[in-house]
Design a protein around this motif. Sequence first.
Motif, PDB file in Angstrom:
ATOM      1  N   GLN A 167      90.003 -99.541-109.904  1.00 51.68           N
ATOM      2  CA  GLN A 167      91.216 -99.725-109.093  1.00 51.68           C
ATOM      3  C   GLN A 167      91.634 -98.433-108.397  1.00 51.68           C
ATOM      4  O   GLN A 167      92.029 -98.445-107.238  1.00 51.68           O
ATOM      5  N   CYS A 168      91.521 -97.326-109.094  1.00 54.72           N
ATOM      6  CA  CYS A 168      91.919 -96.028-108.534  1.00 54.72           C
ATOM      7  C   CYS A 168      91.078 -95.695-107.292  1.00 54.72           C
ATOM      8  O   CYS A 168      91.610 -95.314-106.253  1.00 54.72           O
ATOM      9  N   CYS A 169      89.762 -95.822-107.394  1.00 56.75           N
ATOM     10  CA  CYS A 169      88.886 -95.543-106.251  1.00 56.75           C
ATOM     11  C   CYS A 169      89.128 -96.530-105.115  1.00 56.75           C
ATOM     12  O   CYS A 169      89.057 -96.168-103.942  1.00 56.75           O
TER      13      CYS A 169
ATOM     14  N   ASN B 164      88.158-104.879-117.861  1.00 57.09           N
ATOM     15  CA  ASN B 164      88.718-106.075-117.233  1.00 57.09           C
ATOM     16  C   ASN B 164      90.230-106.121-117.398  1.00 57.09           C
ATOM     17  O   ASN B 164      90.866-107.092-117.032  1.00 57.09           O
ATOM     18  N   LYS B 165      90.808-105.046-117.966  1.00 53.65           N
ATOM     19  CA  LYS B 165      92.252-104.969-118.164  1.00 53.65           C
ATOM     20  C   LYS B 165      92.893-104.273-116.976  1.00 53.65           C
ATOM     21  O   LYS B 165      92.254-103.509-116.272  1.00 53.65           O
ATOM     22  N   ARG B 166      94.191-104.508-116.772  1.00 51.67           N
ATOM     23  CA  ARG B 166      94.925-103.850-115.688  1.00 51.67           C
ATOM     24  C   ARG B 166      94.986-102.351-115.920  1.00 51.67           C
ATOM     25  O   ARG B 166      95.016-101.892-117.041  1.00 51.67           O
ATOM     26  N   GLY B 167      95.005-101.597-114.826  1.00 54.19           N
ATOM     27  CA  GLY B 167      95.088-100.151-114.916  1.00 54.19           C
ATOM     28  C   GLY B 167      94.099 -99.490-113.983  1.00 54.19           C
ATOM     29  O   GLY B 167      93.407-100.150-113.201  1.00 54.19           O
ATOM     30  N   ASN B 168      94.007 -98.162-114.049  1.00 55.62           N
ATOM     31  CA  ASN B 168      93.151 -97.406-113.136  1.00 55.62           C
ATOM     32  C   ASN B 168      91.672 -97.702-113.300  1.00 55.62           C
ATOM     33  O   ASN B 168      90.905 -97.556-112.357  1.00 55.62           O
ATOM     34  N   ASN B 169      91.236 -98.073-114.504  1.00 56.35           N
ATOM     35  CA  ASN B 169      89.816 -98.361-114.727  1.00 56.35           C
ATOM     36  C   ASN B 169      89.497 -99.840-114.593  1.00 56.35           C
ATOM     37  O   ASN B 169      88.407-100.280-114.958  1.00 56.35           O
ATOM     38  N   CYS B 170      90.423-100.598-114.078  1.00 58.00           N
ATOM     39  CA  CYS B 170      90.230-102.032-113.890  1.00 58.00           C
ATOM     40  C   CYS B 170      89.117-102.267-112.859  1.00 58.00           C
ATOM     41  O   CYS B 170      89.058-101.615-111.822  1.00 58.00           O
ATOM     42  N   LYS B 171      88.236-103.195-113.159  1.00 60.50           N
ATOM     43  CA  LYS B 171      87.110-103.526-112.282  1.00 60.50           C
ATOM     44  C   LYS B 171      87.612-104.345-111.088  1.00 60.50           C
ATOM     45  O   LYS B 171      88.277-105.363-111.257  1.00 60.50           O
ATOM     46  N   VAL B 172      87.322-103.891-109.865  1.00 60.75           N
ATOM     47  CA  VAL B 172      87.720-104.621-108.658  1.00 60.75           C
ATOM     48  C   VAL B 172      86.539-104.730-107.691  1.00 60.75           C
ATOM     49  O   VAL B 172      85.620-103.923-107.721  1.00 60.75           O
TER      50      VAL B 172
END
Length: 71
Positions: free
Chosen positions: A44-46, A20-28
């Motif tokens: 976020q990356c995908c 749930n933190k900012r960055g590439n693994n952030c859940k969106v």
Amino acid sequence: MWRIYENTTHCYDCNKILTNKRGNNCKVTDHHHASGHFRHIICQCCNLNRAKLDKQRMSLCLELHRYFLLN
């Protein structure tokens, strides 16, 4: 939809553990960038990669449409 968001722990596309933190693994919440329809919970990356693909597909469709209208 909130329940799906809260219960999803891995990216639908790459299977990375979501945070749930900012960055590439952030859940969106992924949605089709032209229609707005919900697709999946992804990282976020995908999501950024899907946005690029959506834009390229939309451009290709428009170019094909113009081609067939003019020929």
